[in-house]
Design an enzyme around this catalytic site. Structure first.
Site, PDB file in Angstrom:
ATOM      1  N   CYS A  75       0.829  -1.209   0.000  1.00  0.00           N
ATOM      2  CA  CYS A  75       0.000   0.000   0.000  1.00  0.00           C
ATOM      3  C   CYS A  75       0.865   1.260   0.000  1.00  0.00           C
ATOM      4  O   CYS A  75       1.511   1.586   1.000  1.00  0.00           O
ATOM      5  CB  CYS A  75      -0.919  -0.027   1.220  1.00  0.00           C
ATOM      6  SG  CYS A  75      -1.815   1.511   1.509  1.00  0.00           S
ATOM      7  N   CYS A  78      -0.126   3.986   2.532  1.00  0.00           N
ATOM      8  CA  CYS A  78       0.241   3.562   3.892  1.00  0.00           C
ATOM      9  C   CYS A  78       1.655   4.022   4.230  1.00  0.00           C
ATOM     10  O   CYS A  78       1.944   4.431   5.361  1.00  0.00           O
ATOM     11  CB  CYS A  78       0.153   2.045   4.030  1.00  0.00           C
ATOM     12  SG  CYS A  78      -1.500   1.357   3.803  1.00  0.00           S
TER      13      CYS A  78
END
Length: 327
Positions: A75, A78
């Site tokens: 991700c 993230c």
């Protein structure tokens, strides 16, 4: 860990009274345990798994706010958000804990938290899930949200200390401005005494005392959402504590049209964290009945909605289903 065996909505935890002494013992031992706030590395950022979730998040949140960062290696956003959260956790100096959860490595936990998109950030206070946000927000917005979390923690009766290593020149006030050096920086408005009284009563197993504290707060402030939820949770514990749970389930299975029998099992389910099952059970009763029985089932279902935040996705889903059945 079986994610459905616990409730993130803390006060619904029926083992709270029996576990109070155990939690105090764990809190006393925490400084010597790896990953806790007083450990050598500060312990303000921890990795959490399905096996450690109950201890490192739910139990710890009863004394210290826990903010959960749900992420995955693949991700990209993230990787933008996590350093911001880690920086703010270090700046807070143990005032709150950052618990990082790899959603790929912990699928059961991810399912229990209904993770649909990452990064996802939520807070847990006193075992209660607090709405967070999705996506990589700018640091100023993350800081503002954390301030709201800490304010909520104080309203629940948590005793928060000032950040251990905070420099006033580095702190932003609620409006996003600068705090003059040497200024007194309050964490939140004064805590209503009723919250602390109710929490203390719950810890010693005095349900009547907790209910009285919340009722007194509601007399003074009828719209107080914390007191409303607290009273609903105490009343749930009172009811479920009086049930013979095995008999209640037998009665519900043998008498599917018995509203009272179905309501008891719905109480038991929601107290055990089986929120969707509880809602669906009563929605089924509303669907099968009419007149006074339907009204009883509807009223009980609506009372269970008050146990959770009004914008909880499961509450929104059940409210929509109920409206479809009634109208």
């Amino acid at each position: 860990m079986q994610p459905r065996d616990f409730s993130l909505y803390g006060a619904v935890d029926l083992s709270a009274r029996q576990a109070a002494a155990q939690r105090r013992q764990q809190a006393a031992q925490a400084p010597s345990e790896p990953g806790h706030p007083a450990s050598a590395d500060g312990g303000v950022v921890i990795d959490v798994t399905e096996e450690t979730f109950n201890t490192d998040v739910v139990e710890r949140s009863r004394t210290t706010p826990v903010i959960m960062d749900l992420w995955a290696e693949w991700c990209g956003p993230c990787k933008q958000l996590s350093p911001v959260l880690e920086k703010l956790a270090a700046e807070a100096g143990g005032q709150w804990i950052l618990a990082k959860v790899d959603v790929d490595a912990n699928p059961q936990l991810s399912a229990a938290l209904q993770v649909q998109s990452i990064p996802m950030v939520v807070a847990v206070l006193g075992g209660q899930l607090v709405d967070g946000f999705l996506g990589a927000l700018p640091e100023a917005q993350v800081r503002q949200w954390i301030g709201q979390v800490l304010a909520a923690a104080e309203k629940m009766g948590m005793q928060l200390t000032a950040p251990a290593a905070a420099d006033a020149d580095d702190l932003e006030d609620r409006a996003g401005g600068r705090v003059p050096a040497g200024a007194d920086v309050p964490l939140a408005p004064p805590v209503p005494p009723a919250y602390a009284e109710a929490r203390a009563a719950m810890e010693r197993g005095d349900l009547d005392g907790a209910a009285k504290a919340f009722e007194q707060e509601l007399q003074a402030n009828p719209a107080d959402p914390v007191a409303k939820t607290g009273l609903a949770q105490v009343n749930l514990i009172r009811r479920v504590s009086s049930y013979d749970q095995a008999k209640a389930r037998r009665d519900a299975a043998e008498h599917p049209g018995d509203v009272a029998a179905q309501a008891k099992v719905a109480d038991i389910d929601i107290a055990s964290g089986r929120i969707e099952e509880a809602f669906n059970r009563l929605l089924g009763v509303v669907r099968r009945t009419s007149g006074e029985e339907r009204d009883q089932a509807r009223a009980h279902l609506v009372s269970l909605f008050e146990l959770l935040p009004p914008n909880d996705p499961q509450v929104r889903k059940a409210r929509s289903a109920l409206s479809a059945l009634l109208f």
